[in-house]
Design a protein around this motif. Structure first.
Motif, PDB file in Angstrom:
ATOM      1  N   ARG A 159      30.987  77.778 -15.157  1.00 48.48           N
ATOM      2  CA  ARG A 159      30.233  77.333 -13.972  1.00 48.48           C
ATOM      3  C   ARG A 159      30.710  78.065 -12.718  1.00 48.48           C
ATOM      4  NH1 ARG A 159      28.742  70.961 -14.128  1.00 48.48           N
ATOM      5  NH2 ARG A 159      27.407  71.757 -12.465  1.00 48.48           N
ATOM      6  N   PRO A 175      26.249  70.456 -19.146  1.00 46.27           N
ATOM      7  CA  PRO A 175      26.013  70.967 -17.785  1.00 46.27           C
ATOM      8  C   PRO A 175      24.523  71.173 -17.527  1.00 46.27           C
ATOM      9  CG  PRO A 175      27.694  72.243 -18.939  1.00 46.27           C
ATOM     10  CD  PRO A 175      27.021  71.383 -19.966  1.00 46.27           C
ATOM     11  N   SER A 182      23.368  76.698 -15.238  1.00 49.62           N
ATOM     12  CA  SER A 182      24.591  76.653 -14.434  1.00 49.62           C
ATOM     13  C   SER A 182      25.754  77.372 -15.096  1.00 49.62           C
ATOM     14  CB  SER A 182      24.986  75.201 -14.170  1.00 49.62           C
ATOM     15  OG  SER A 182      25.312  74.527 -15.378  1.00 49.62           O
TER      16      SER A 182
END
Length: 485
Positions: free
Chosen positions: A222, A196, A200
């Motif tokens: 997330r 990711p 995040s």
């Protein structure tokens, strides 16, 4: 007359009333022998022939009788079934059982029989069907108590909570390091599609059931980060030199990597906010490290002099303003600290020897704090800081350092400023001597002192230096170094 014989009419009989029975003629026996003989019984009356019963009525009568018998039998069967379903099972001790995904009711019944939880799979299925629970049996990892009945086993599979596991993601890890942690977890399944974006993911402790995929944990992190960031951004103070929530995460990641002390985060955030307002370079050591290793790990050594001025997109000793991306995944507390920083005039901070930092408003104060930290290092026999800039490596000919005198506290300041000589106590490599959790000697309720600053070469002693030297024996000893794990 004329030879005709007159006939006399018979005498008229008196009409019999309905109330008087007709007289029966007496039968005179012809002989005494006949008198003692029984009389012959009269013949039976003719049999009355009734109408034949219809076919529909007979069918309905038989059907009702059959239903009544069936209902009674069903009630008896249900009573027996309920008794057997509530009877204690054969399990002698508590047992954890994993029910695979996509298992049908028959598969679950056979699994329970093989594991010794029930003895009659057909009874298990019948009880589940009668209670309309066959579609609610879940997969997962469940705890079955000793002597659990069939009813209790069905309740565990339909209403009970599956065994939950936890995975803890500390604050300050990069996305690469978080993915590696999840891959090392043996209970999670599946692979993570891609690493990711930095910043995040929300560090926290997450609970999950056996069989949950690693990608689901990443997606949950997330979503949690998006919700928390939106909430914090709405509560930020006015006048922050940040234009978007993304910039808040960038600055929070720097704060997260600079200090592991919860009580210091707002003040460290205030230092960086003051620098941004004055147009100063942030000059944060962790940004140098991130630019060199790319978030894969740490240097494991001090930052070299050549690396201080090595241009990278994240090196805040070279660039102005914020880096293009976060350098780690900050926790909620760090983002709250950036959204509501301390209202101070501090522009510098350096380690103070107690696991925290000494903050300064001017460069002259900062030089004294650096000298004090040097004394502490020498007294402990420690080498230079790990993943941080050594003051001796700062170029002397850098015109931006302004080593003569204090920096102005008001009005615009030069674009470049002296480096922030801070260690990195929140090192992401856990178990190192720099792990802030390893420092057990610091107590917020009992402030500790460090030795007074000795005069630098060529400088006059400070007014407080003489009394401090006279009472040096009364100064409490320094806390021991953090234990290596």
């Amino acid at each position: 007359m004329f030879g005709r014989r007159e006939t006399t009419p018979p005498p008229e009989r008196a009409p019999q009333s309905p109330s008087t029975p007709a007289e029966q003629p007496r039968i005179a026996p012809r002989s005494p022998n006949e008198a003692i003989k029984p009389q012959v019984a009269p013949p039976p009356p003719p049999r009355r022939i009734g109408r034949p019963r219809g076919g529909l009525l007979a069918t309905l009568s038989g059907l009702f009788s059959l239903l009544a018998i069936t209902a009674v039998a069903a009630l008896v069967a249900l009573f027996v079934l309920a008794q057997q379903a509530n009877a204690p099972g054969p399990l002698t001790e508590d047992r954890v059982l994993v029910v695979p995904r996509n298992s049908g009711m028959g598969d679950i019944a056979q699994l329970l029989r093989r594991e010794g939880i029930i003895e009659q799979p057909l009874l298990f299925q019948a009880y589940a069907v009668l209670n309309r629970q066959q579609g609610r049996l879940r997969a997962g990892e469940f705890m079955f108590r000793a002597n659990a009945s069939i009813k209790e086993a069905i309740e565990v599979l339909t209403e009970g909570h599956a065994v939950l596991y936890t995975v803890t993601i500390p604050e300050g890890l990069t996305s690469f390091q978080i993915v590696e942690r999840l891959r090392q977890n043996e209970i999670l399944v599946g692979e993570i599609a891609e690493i990711p974006p930095e910043g995040s993911l929300l560090p926290d402790t997450y609970k999950f059931e056996r069989g949950m995929s690693r990608q689901q944990i990443v997606d949950l992190m997330r979503r949690s980060q998006e919700l928390v960031l939106a909430e914090i951004w709405e509560r930020r103070i006015d006048g922050l030199p940040l234009e978007s929530p993304e910039e808040l995460v960038i600055l929070a990641s720097i704060v997260e990597r600079e200090t592991g002390r919860a009580d210091e985060r707002p003040r460290v955030a205030g230092v960086f906010v003051n620098r941004l307002r004055r147009g100063m370079r942030l000059q944060s050591d962790p940004t140098i490290v991130y630019g060199l290793v790319g978030g894969v790990g740490t240097l494991g050594r001090g930052i070299r002099r050549s690396e201080i001025q090595q241009p990278t997109p994240w090196n805040t000793y070279v660039i102005h303003g914020l880096p293009p991306t976060p350098i780690a995944n900050p926790g909620r507390a760090a983002m709250e600290a950036v959204a509501n920083p301390s209202r101070t005039n501090d522009l510098f901070f350096v380690a103070d020897g107690t696991g925290g930092h000494a903050f300064s408003e001017t460069y002259e104060q900062h030089r004294r704090a650096v000298a004090r930290w040097r004394q502490i290092e020498r007294s402990r026999g420690e080498s230079g800081p790990t993943d941080a800039v050594d003051p001796a490596d700062v170029p002397e000919d850098d015109p931006a350092l302004e080593r003569q005198g204090a920096l102005p506290t008001g009005g615009p300041a030069p674009a470049a400023l002296v480096p922030v000589l801070a260690t990195n106590p929140a090192d992401v490599s856990e178990g190192t001597p720099l792990d802030p959790l390893a420092n057990r000697s610091f107590d917020l309720d009992s402030p500790q002192r460090v030795p007074e600053l000795e005069p630098l070469p060529g400088e006059l002693p400070l007014p407080s230096a003489t009394p401090a030297a006279a009472t040096a024996a009364a100064v409490p000893p320094l806390p021991p170094p953090r234990p290596a794990q």
